[in-house]
Enzyme design. Structure first.
Site, short mmCIF file in Angstrom:
data_model
loop_
_atom_site.label_atom_id
_atom_site.label_comp_id
_atom_site.label_asym_id
_atom_site.label_seq_id
_atom_site.Cartn_x
_atom_site.Cartn_y
_atom_site.Cartn_z
N MET A 1 -8.16 8.80 -6.08
CA MET A 1 -8.85 10.08 -6.62
C MET A 1 -8.90 10.92 -5.90
O MET A 1 -8.25 12.13 -6.71
CB MET A 1 -9.89 9.63 -7.43
CG MET A 1 -10.74 10.80 -8.22
SD MET A 1 -12.47 10.38 -8.80
CE MET A 1 -13.04 10.66 -8.05
N PRO A 2 -9.07 11.17 -4.85
CA PRO A 2 -8.63 12.39 -4.14
C PRO A 2 -7.43 13.14 -4.40
O PRO A 2 -6.29 12.24 -3.82
CB PRO A 2 -8.99 12.44 -3.10
CG PRO A 2 -9.99 11.84 -2.96
CD PRO A 2 -9.38 11.12 -3.78
N HIS A 3 -7.00 14.19 -4.82
CA HIS A 3 -5.28 15.08 -4.71
C HIS A 3 -5.48 16.29 -4.35
O HIS A 3 -6.63 16.94 -4.44
CB HIS A 3 -4.82 15.02 -6.31
CG HIS A 3 -3.70 15.80 -6.48
ND1 HIS A 3 -2.82 15.35 -6.26
CD2 HIS A 3 -3.46 16.94 -7.13
CE1 HIS A 3 -1.87 15.84 -6.61
NE2 HIS A 3 -2.26 17.39 -7.05
#
Length: 76
Positions: A1-3
């Protein structure tokens, strides 16, 4: 999920971007307890003449409280 989006001046090689994306991914996994397959990294080239309007004002100056690594200068 981290972008993570890295905005930078033009001229960086594909190798530089690939190696940085790998390093960022490792750090995100280690520091945010994320799974490697959840992490994505993008690069966006911004010309120096567009930096203040497209990046500095809207994403740094106007969100100062969200910036954990602040630049050593201020722009108008």
């Amino acid at each position: 999920m981290p972008h993570v989006v890295v905005k930078h001046r033009p001229g960086k090689s594909e190798r530089q971007k690939t190696e940085l994306a790998e390093a960022i991914t490792r750090d995100v996994v280690n520091h945010l307890d994320a799974a490697e397959e959840e992490v994505s990294v993008a690069f966006e080239e911004i010309t120096p003449g567009d930096w203040a309007e497209r990046v500095y004002r809207p994403e740094i100056r106007d969100k100062w409280d969200q910036v954990y690594r602040k630049p050593g200068y201020e722009m108008e």
